[in-house]
Motif scaffolding. Sequence first.
Motif: not given
Length: 273
Positions: A218, A243, A245, A262, A265-266
């Motif tokens: 991330v 991801e 952000v 994020a 969901r993962w």
Amino acid sequence: MTTLLLHGLGADRRQPLKLFSPVLAAIDGADGPVVAIDVRAHGTFHEVGTPADFALDRLAAEAAAATVAEVPRLIQAEDAPDDAALGPAPLTVIGISMGAAIALRLALDGLLPVDRAVFVRPSFDDRSLPPNLRAFPVIGERLHDAGADGAAEFRETNLYHEVERVSPAGAAGLLAQFTAPLAEERAMRLVEVPRNRAFSDDAELAGLAGRGIRSLVVGAPRDPVHPLATAERWAGALGVPLETVPARDDGLAAQTAAMRDAVGRWLALTARA
């Protein structure tokens, strides 16, 4: 599945707990414990030690030992049969900045049975003291020499102004190091930790998948201390999703919401895999 949370430099265990506890409660419920530890010279880990104690492999070993002390199932007794139902248990590790580097070493060095890893805003790479981390030893030196009053002098440095031009939020984060709990006594952490290399080269990063460890990176734009380019390098070498952000300067609430979404969901996706 047990989840280990690792904080960033100058923060403590409350940082990842505040950020990710809502996500973990929604995804895992009561299925596994959440362990959040304080790294050496942070939070309730009061011992500072020597410069050598801040080598990344030592910090990772201490993190592993603290985690196993809380969740003994993470190791398997030497005399247990290979198919023993009680061990070792798989682990999800989520690390922020310095915590991401420690999480990587835990996984690559086999210190814990890591099954999934989330690397949030990584700031370390294969260089000792990369440009994005050069402000921290300067802050550490100012703290050692002048305590919290050293913030005024630090604000006049080019290092501070370079960050402030790109990200006022990032600059505020640097200044917050001067007012962190026991900041003066723990100044060594700011001098020594940034000297670490998270990995030797991209090939070592790529080896994570070969261990069967699934991971996510991330990152965020306009973050001079945690460059998006560093997150992109980690994701590319690992061969895993990145991801992105919103920037902190576009609103911390928006970044927090996007980060939780994020990661949540993962975690949900990989839990079903």
